[in-house]
Structures are given as structure tokens and as C-alpha cells.
Design a protein around this motif. Structure first.
Motif, PDB file in Angstrom:
ATOM      1  N   ILE A 103      21.747 -27.578  53.200  1.00  0.00           N
ATOM      2  CA  ILE A 103      22.659 -28.716  53.105  1.00  0.00           C
ATOM      3  C   ILE A 103      23.424 -28.910  54.408  1.00  0.00           C
ATOM      4  CG2 ILE A 103      24.654 -27.439  52.192  1.00  0.00           C
ATOM      5  CD1 ILE A 103      23.448 -30.900  50.983  1.00  0.00           C
ATOM      6  N   ASN A 104      23.530 -27.855  55.212  1.00  0.00           N
ATOM      7  CA  ASN A 104      24.233 -27.961  56.487  1.00  0.00           C
ATOM      8  C   ASN A 104      23.451 -28.789  57.500  1.00  0.00           C
ATOM      9  OD1 ASN A 104      26.698 -27.180  57.806  1.00  0.00           O
ATOM     10  ND2 ASN A 104      25.435 -25.975  59.213  1.00  0.00           N
ATOM     11  N   ASP A 105      22.174 -29.049  57.211  1.00  0.00           N
ATOM     12  CA  ASP A 105      21.364 -29.913  58.073  1.00  0.00           C
ATOM     13  C   ASP A 105      21.499 -31.382  57.682  1.00  0.00           C
ATOM     14  OD1 ASP A 105      19.952 -27.975  59.782  1.00  0.00           O
ATOM     15  OD2 ASP A 105      19.087 -27.283  57.893  1.00  0.00           O
ATOM     16  N   CYS A 106      22.439 -31.665  56.781  1.00  0.00           N
ATOM     17  CA  CYS A 106      22.570 -33.025  56.233  1.00  0.00           C
ATOM     18  C   CYS A 106      24.002 -33.527  56.369  1.00  0.00           C
ATOM     19  CB  CYS A 106      22.197 -33.054  54.748  1.00  0.00           C
ATOM     20  SG  CYS A 106      20.637 -32.258  54.346  1.00  0.00           S
ATOM     21  N   TYR A 107      24.135 -34.845  56.364  1.00  0.00           N
ATOM     22  CA  TYR A 107      25.419 -35.498  56.111  1.00  0.00           C
ATOM     23  C   TYR A 107      25.297 -36.218  54.768  1.00  0.00           C
ATOM     24  CZ  TYR A 107      27.954 -34.964  60.524  1.00  0.00           C
ATOM     25  OH  TYR A 107      28.655 -34.454  61.589  1.00  0.00           O
ATOM     26  N   ILE A 108      26.365 -36.169  53.969  1.00  0.00           N
ATOM     27  CA  ILE A 108      26.398 -36.874  52.691  1.00  0.00           C
ATOM     28  C   ILE A 108      27.216 -38.139  52.888  1.00  0.00           C
ATOM     29  CG2 ILE A 108      27.066 -36.731  50.264  1.00  0.00           C
ATOM     30  CD1 ILE A 108      26.952 -33.592  50.738  1.00  0.00           C
ATOM     31  N   LYS A 203      19.234 -33.379  60.148  1.00  0.00           N
ATOM     32  CA  LYS A 203      17.846 -33.768  59.873  1.00  0.00           C
ATOM     33  C   LYS A 203      17.744 -34.815  58.762  1.00  0.00           C
ATOM     34  CE  LYS A 203      16.050 -31.137  62.953  1.00  0.00           C
ATOM     35  NZ  LYS A 203      15.430 -31.753  64.145  1.00  0.00           N
ATOM     36  N   TYR A 204      18.764 -34.848  57.905  1.00  0.00           N
ATOM     37  CA  TYR A 204      18.732 -35.794  56.781  1.00  0.00           C
ATOM     38  C   TYR A 204      20.104 -36.438  56.576  1.00  0.00           C
ATOM     39  CZ  TYR A 204      14.340 -33.531  55.445  1.00  0.00           C
ATOM     40  OH  TYR A 204      13.063 -33.035  55.440  1.00  0.00           O
ATOM     41  N   LEU A 205      20.080 -37.692  56.176  1.00  0.00           N
ATOM     42  CA  LEU A 205      21.272 -38.386  55.672  1.00  0.00           C
ATOM     43  C   LEU A 205      21.079 -38.568  54.174  1.00  0.00           C
ATOM     44  CD1 LEU A 205      21.901 -41.167  58.343  1.00  0.00           C
ATOM     45  CD2 LEU A 205      23.279 -39.125  57.934  1.00  0.00           C
ATOM     46  N   ILE A 206      22.050 -38.094  53.388  1.00  0.00           N
ATOM     47  CA  ILE A 206      21.969 -38.195  51.925  1.00  0.00           C
ATOM     48  C   ILE A 206      22.957 -39.261  51.468  1.00  0.00           C
ATOM     49  CG2 ILE A 206      22.255 -36.969  49.738  1.00  0.00           C
ATOM     50  CD1 ILE A 206      21.791 -34.346  51.356  1.00  0.00           C
ATOM     51  N   PHE A 207      22.458 -40.266  50.771  1.00  0.00           N
ATOM     52  CA  PHE A 207      23.309 -41.356  50.285  1.00  0.00           C
ATOM     53  C   PHE A 207      23.398 -41.281  48.756  1.00  0.00           C
ATOM     54  CE2 PHE A 207      21.890 -42.655  54.406  1.00  0.00           C
ATOM     55  CZ  PHE A 207      22.991 -43.304  54.958  1.00  0.00           C
ATOM     56  N   ILE A 208      24.632 -41.349  48.250  1.00  0.00           N
ATOM     57  CA  ILE A 208      24.872 -41.265  46.803  1.00  0.00           C
ATOM     58  C   ILE A 208      25.249 -42.648  46.279  1.00  0.00           C
ATOM     59  CG2 ILE A 208      26.087 -40.000  44.982  1.00  0.00           C
ATOM     60  CD1 ILE A 208      24.882 -38.048  46.866  1.00  0.00           C
ATOM     61  N   ASP A 209      24.613 -43.077  45.186  1.00  0.00           N
ATOM     62  CA  ASP A 209      24.957 -44.360  44.566  1.00  0.00           C
ATOM     63  C   ASP A 209      24.830 -44.227  43.053  1.00  0.00           C
ATOM     64  OD1 ASP A 209      25.849 -46.934  44.546  1.00  0.00           O
ATOM     65  OD2 ASP A 209      24.043 -47.834  45.386  1.00  0.00           O
ATOM     66  N   ASP A 210      25.509 -45.117  42.339  1.00  0.00           N
ATOM     67  CA  ASP A 210      25.496 -45.005  40.878  1.00  0.00           C
ATOM     68  C   ASP A 210      24.413 -45.853  40.219  1.00  0.00           C
ATOM     69  OD1 ASP A 210      26.742 -47.379  41.535  1.00  0.00           O
ATOM     70  OD2 ASP A 210      28.253 -47.261  39.954  1.00  0.00           O
ATOM     71  N   PHE A 211      24.147 -47.044  40.770  1.00  0.00           N
ATOM     72  CA  PHE A 211      23.212 -47.939  40.081  1.00  0.00           C
ATOM     73  C   PHE A 211      22.527 -48.845  41.087  1.00  0.00           C
ATOM     74  CE2 PHE A 211      22.035 -51.879  37.948  1.00  0.00           C
ATOM     75  CZ  PHE A 211      21.386 -51.395  36.814  1.00  0.00           C
ATOM     76  N   SER A 212      21.230 -49.047  40.877  1.00  0.00           N
ATOM     77  CA  SER A 212      20.498 -50.030  41.669  1.00  0.00           C
ATOM     78  C   SER A 212      19.683 -50.892  40.714  1.00  0.00           C
ATOM     79  CB  SER A 212      19.584 -49.344  42.684  1.00  0.00           C
ATOM     80  OG  SER A 212      18.914 -50.313  43.462  1.00  0.00           O
ATOM     81  N   GLY A 213      20.052 -52.160  40.644  1.00  0.00           N
ATOM     82  CA  GLY A 213      19.374 -53.061  39.714  1.00  0.00           C
ATOM     83  C   GLY A 213      18.225 -53.809  40.347  1.00  0.00           C
ATOM     84  N   SER A 214      18.450 -54.293  41.558  1.00  0.00           N
ATOM     85  CA  SER A 214      17.404 -55.048  42.259  1.00  0.00           C
ATOM     86  C   SER A 214      16.977 -54.365  43.550  1.00  0.00           C
ATOM     87  CB  SER A 214      17.912 -56.462  42.581  1.00  0.00           C
ATOM     88  OG  SER A 214      19.007 -56.387  43.489  1.00  0.00           O
ATOM     89  N   GLY A 215      17.769 -53.404  44.031  1.00  0.00           N
ATOM     90  CA  GLY A 215      17.482 -52.726  45.292  1.00  0.00           C
ATOM     91  C   GLY A 215      18.013 -53.462  46.498  1.00  0.00           C
ATOM     92  N   ARG A 216      18.557 -54.664  46.281  1.00  0.00           N
ATOM     93  CA  ARG A 216      18.958 -55.512  47.406  1.00  0.00           C
ATOM     94  C   ARG A 216      20.076 -54.902  48.246  1.00  0.00           C
ATOM     95  NH1 ARG A 216      21.535 -61.407  46.608  1.00  0.00           N
ATOM     96  NH2 ARG A 216      23.421 -60.139  46.505  1.00  0.00           N
ATOM     97  N   THR A 217      21.115 -54.362  47.584  1.00  0.00           N
ATOM     98  CA  THR A 217      22.256 -53.799  48.317  1.00  0.00           C
ATOM     99  C   THR A 217      21.812 -52.653  49.220  1.00  0.00           C
ATOM    100  OG1 THR A 217      23.761 -54.391  46.507  1.00  0.00           O
ATOM    101  CG2 THR A 217      24.525 -52.731  48.070  1.00  0.00           C
ATOM    102  N   ILE A 218      20.980 -51.769  48.671  1.00  0.00           N
ATOM    103  CA  ILE A 218      20.500 -50.619  49.444  1.00  0.00           C
ATOM    104  C   ILE A 218      19.622 -51.079  50.609  1.00  0.00           C
ATOM    105  CG2 ILE A 218      18.975 -48.600  49.339  1.00  0.00           C
ATOM    106  CD1 ILE A 218      20.063 -48.077  46.512  1.00  0.00           C
ATOM    107  N   ILE A 219      18.685 -51.977  50.332  1.00  0.00           N
ATOM    108  CA  ILE A 219      17.768 -52.451  51.379  1.00  0.00           C
ATOM    109  C   ILE A 219      18.526 -53.182  52.486  1.00  0.00           C
ATOM    110  CG2 ILE A 219      15.864 -54.045  51.862  1.00  0.00           C
ATOM    111  CD1 ILE A 219      14.790 -53.339  49.030  1.00  0.00           C
TER     112      ILE A 219
END
Length: 545
Positions: A103-108, A203-219
């Protein structure tokens, strides 16, 4: 109330209790929970299904709402979300072990709104994820500067283009346009360099989200981020609940993007809840129709070839003819059910378009989801469940409105109204400790024909007091709950509540009257009434009343 109406009310109550029990059982809701949606769920459910008069002329929609609450609705309690975030961290740790990483190789991080100053559910989940899994603070980092730069540029260009339309021959506007573009590009380079420096050890970026209905916000967010990140870094998205279509769109985007690694973690316990509601049943029906067609065709072949001895389940042609007709009738029945589903979907779309907003009919972008968390309901859920802007509608899972420029203006108006009401109460010599009480008592008095849910919404939306304030008034016996003519709960003043209004000579006062008193006195942000004479107060009161 005649005996038939009593029997009808009793049967409706029994059905509502059954729906409530099934809803709680399906979602493993802990007993004694204080979560806002669940604390008074029985009462709210009654108002939602039986108290919304708009449903009186739409029995099919009432039946649909009751059915999906009972059988399909997914509610994520805080306890469930906490356990999920712990479980997903364990799964994530195993995944990182397999990559010879930690986990130390990541940002949350979180998925920001376009207005990055507004706190959103993604950011709240990021903080919760860190706290529940006892992660060090330096592992969380919000990456918002790129979004801020893009939004600022877009807004500046839109404003400039409006000026150009109004004044196309203004020679100073073109240099301004070039300056906006220079500033934008310079800031873009600056942010890219900052990100390269900050992320070079990750090495990794970890993104936390609660809900994706259409994927538009994330994309939309990653399309922007992609332009700012120059180093090779993997993306991991953890989403509590995502619709199947959203996940596919997100995966398709990352397949084409510059990001070389992408992983998507989501809750897959209830796969049906991740599909559009009407699509999931239609898919089942179409699958069964195909099976019936295949069976009918095989039986037909046996009949045509007269090789009945091979079809050893049946002894004669009559049995086979009967089975073939059964398969045919079954197909007709299934096709009829599909048509009914399509008709119901159309009816719901028209109902929600007419009574709420067209963009939210069947949920935002017609997502047809049936999901709520303990403190929010996504706008991708059917809007009948959360829409509260229509005063004639009491939602089951009232959704908090997101801040916007339009809402800011509305809030200014509401704040002025609330401040003037409170100023009027100060002029009427209402003690500070009693201001909230008098506002609630007046609201109950003026809304005596509304159900308890609608009154709670009115008090929260207009005066920013939550339902616990109402409950305190109930506990102190200033108000009580009675059954209205439809057998539904509504608030009513007790003798103690009426006496309190009478104490301040407010028995016949309205909020408009209090605003008039405040305006007559020309109050501004605050007021001290210590030096107002009794004569002046009487004049103001008479003017308002």
C-alpha cells in the motif's frame, strides 16, 4: 369511518409491515439503527406508498414502487459499508502482494466534483477507507488541481465567447483570449510537473467512490487527468456499487487511454442489482422464449418425420401436439409479459417526467437503478424515490441537493427568508432558546393537512432543522402525531404547544407576517430588540397581522 374503509386500511397496514420486514431482511439492516432513512422508515414508507396523492391516479406505479422496495431495492447501511471497505482493503492487499507491491506504493484519492471546493461522497469514503484500515495520513492525496484548471479555463472561455457575440468588433477581446489560453497552458505544465514529482515514488493511484451509474463522472475526470500525468502509473478504482453498463464503459475507456494498468473493484454480491431494472427481467424472458422456440422446433421435427419412437417420453402423436401447443402458448404469454413491462416503463417515464424533471425520469440518464446508501440516494435511482422539489410529493429517500450557482442564489433567497423570520421573532420578544421551537410549532400549525414526512422536509429545506428537532418537540409534548382522514400520520399541536404560541402572542401569526414585521423595522443581518418600546412592538405586530 365505515367498516369497509377500516378493513381496507388494516389490509394496507399489514401489507406495508410485510414490505418493511422484507426490505430490512434483504438488506441486513441492523436493529435499532439511527440512520436517517431507517430511523422512521415505517412512517416514511406509509407516506410514500399511501400518502402521495399523485399515486391515486397511477395505481400501476404505486404497485411497482411497493414491489421493488419489497424485492429489489438495495440499501447500504453504514455498518455494511464499513465492513465492505475493510474487506476490499484485504482483497487489495492480496492483489498488491501478487504484484510484489504494498500500500506504500500507492496514493489513495477520490473522484472530485467540477467544483472541487465542494465535499462529495467520494472524498468522504476516501477518509473513511483510511480511518477504518488504520492507514497513515500521508497515503491520501486528492488530485484536484487539474480539474480546477480545466473548469476555470472552460468558464473563462464561455464568458469571453458571450462577450464576443455581443461585441464582435471589440479588438481587445482577441488578446484576452490569447492570455486565457497562455495562462491555462502555463498552469497545465506547472501541475504536470508537480504531479510528476509527487507521484514518482508511486506505482498505483487508488480512487474510492460510492456509486457509478453511467460511468460518465469517472471517465470525464480521467480524460482530464490523462492530459496532466506524464509518468507511467497504474489506476485502481474501488466502487461500492457500479452498474454493469457503467463498468463496461469505464473499462472500454481505459483500454484506449494512456494508462497502462487499470483494475476495477466493485461489489458483485448482487449481480441483478447492477443491471437496469426493466432490462434484467426482459433478458430473462427473452432467454426463456428462445428455449421455448428451440423446444417447439424439436417437437415439430419429430412430428414431421414421424419418428415418434425416438421421442420415448410420449406414446402418441396427440401428446406431442399438446406439448408443441404448450410451447407456443408459453411464448405468447412471455411476449405479453414483455409488452406489459414496456408499457409500465413508459408509464413510469411519463409520470416522473411530469411530476419531477425529465432528465431524472427512470433515474439520471435512464439508469433504472434501485440503490441508496445510509446518507444519500444516487440520482440514477428512479426519481420517485428521492425527488423532493415537488411539494405534492413525499420521497422515501430524500436526496440532498448538490451545490451549484443556481442553488447558491436560491440559498441566498432562503437565507434571507429564514433570517427575516428569526428577526420577526426577535422583535416579538421570543427568547433565543425558543426560536427553533416557535418556528416548528408554526410550521406544524400551518401545515396541519400535510403528512409528517412533508412537514419534516419543509422544516429541513426552509429552516435547516433536522428531524431530531421535530422528535424533541414530540418528546417534550409540544406536538403529537394523529391519523388524518386517510389513516396516515400527521403532526398536530398539543395544548402545551398551543399555550407556547399563545405565550408569545403567535397563535394567529404566519411566516409571511413575521417577514413583514422584519421588513417594517428594516432589519438587516442581525438586530438587538433591547431598546424597542412596547408601543413600537404593538405597531409592528398590528401592521403584520
Amino acid at each position: 369511518m365505515d367498516i369497509l374503509k377500516r378493513i381496507d386500511l388494516f389490509l394496507k397496514k399489514v401489507e406495508l409491515r410485510r414490505v418493511e420486514r422484507k426490505f430490512r431482511k434483504n438488506n441486513n439492516i441492523p436493529k435499532g439503527t439511527d440512520e436517517p432513512y431507517i430511523k422512521y422508515f415505517r412512517r416514511t414508507l406509509g407516506h410514500f406508498v399511501a400518502g402521495n396523492k399523485l399515486l391515486d391516479t397511477s395505481p400501476n406505479i404505486r404497485k411497482f414502487l411497493l414491489n421493488v422496495i419489497k424485492n429489489n431495492f438495495v440499501y447500504y447501511s453504514e455498518q455494511y459499508i464499513d465492513e465492505y471497505l475493510k474487506d476490499i482493503y484485504r482483497e487489495l492487499s492480496q492483489f498488491l502482494d501478487g504484484k510484489c507491491r504494498s500500500i506504500n506504493d500507492c496514493y489513495i484519492s477520490s473522484i472530485p466534483n467540477k467544483d472541487v471546493e465542494i465535499n462529495n461522497s467520494s472524498k468522504e469514503l476516501m477518509v473513511k477507507f483510511k480511518a477504518l484500515n488504520h492507514l497513515p495520513r500521508n497515503l491520501t492525496r486528492t488530485i484536484e488541481a487539474c480539474m480546477e484548471n480545466e473548469v476555470k479555463y472552460t468558464k473563462s472561455m464561455e464568458e469571453l465567447n458571450e462577450e464576443i457575440k455581443k461585441n464582435p468588433f471589440n479588438k481587445y477581446l482577441e488578446p484576452r483570449k490569447r492570455k486565457i489560453e497562455r495562462d491555462f497552458n502555463a498552469r497545465k505544465i506547472e501541475i504536470s510537473q508537480e504531479l510528476s514529482e509527487k507521484l514518482k515514488s508511486k506505482k498505483y493511484l487508488i480512487f474510492i467512490d460510492d456509486f457509478s451509474g453511467s460511468g460518465r463522472t469517472i471517465i470525464d475526470y480521467f480524460k482530464i487527468l490523462e492530459q496532466y500525468i506524464e509518468i507511467d502509473i497504474g489506476i485502481i478504482i474501488i466502487c461500492l456499487h457500479s452498474m454493469v453498463n457503467a463498468e463496461k464503459k469505464i473499462e472500454d475507456y481505459f483500454d484506449r487511454s494512456k494508462f497502462k494498468e487499470f483494475y476495477f473493484f466493485t461489489n458483485r454480491e448482487n449481480p441483478e442489482s447492477r443491471k437496469k431494472y426493466f432490462s434484467r427481467r426482459k433478458d430473462e424472458l427473452k432467454k426463456e422464449i428462445r428455449k421455448m422456440k428451440t423446444a417447439e422446433r424439436k417437437v415439430g421435427k419429430y412430428l414431421e418425420s414421424s419418428k415418434l419412437e425416438k421421442f420415448y417420453f410420449f406414446s402418441n402423436r396427440e401428446n406431442l401436439e399438446f406439448i408443441k401447443k404448450y410451447f407456443s402458448r408459453r411464448q405468447d404469454k412471455l411476449k405479453k409479459e414483455i409488452r406489459k413491462k414496456d408499457e409500465l416503463k413508459k408509464e413510469i417515464r411519463e409520470f416522473e417526467t411530469k411530476n419531477f424533471e425529465q432528465q431524472f425520469a427512470l433515474g439520471f440518464q435512464a439508469t433504472e437503478s434501485l440503490v441508496a446508501t445510509y446518507d444519500s440516494c444516487p440520482n440514477n435511482t428512479f426519481s420517485s424515490f428521492w425527488y423532493s422539489e415537488n411539494d405534492a410529493w413525499s420521497p422515501l429517500f430524500k436526496r440532498s441537493r448538490k451545490q451549484s450557482n443556481a442553488l447558491d442564489n436560491l440559498n441566498v433567497d432562503r437565507n434571507s427568508f429564514v433570517n427575516e423570520v428569526k428577526t420577526g421573532l426577535k422583535i416579538r420578544k421570543v427568547a433565543d432558546k425558543d426560536i427553533s421551537l416557535i418556528i416548528i410549532l408554526l410550521c406544524v400549525k400551518l401545515k396541519k393537512n400535510d403528512n409528517t414526512t412533508r412537514v419534516a422536509i419543509e422544516i429541513e429545506d426552509k429552516f435547516y432543522y433536522n428531524i431530531d428537532t421535530l422528535q424533541e418537540c414530540l418528546s417534550n409534548k409540544y406536538i403529537k402525531i394523529i391519523k388524518n382522514g386517510d389513516g396516515l400520520p400527521s403532526y398536530s399541536l398539543t395544548l402545551k404547544g398551543k399555550s407556547k404560541l399563545k405565550e408569545y402572542k403567535m397563535s394567529y401569526m404566519t411566516f409571511e407576517g413575521l417577514v413583514k414585521i422584519a421588513n417594517l423595522y428594516k432589519a438587516e443581518d442581525s438586530i438587538s430588540t433591547d431598546h424597542i418600546s412596547s408601543y413600537e412592538i404593538d405597531l409592528l405586530n398590528k401592521s403584520a397581522e
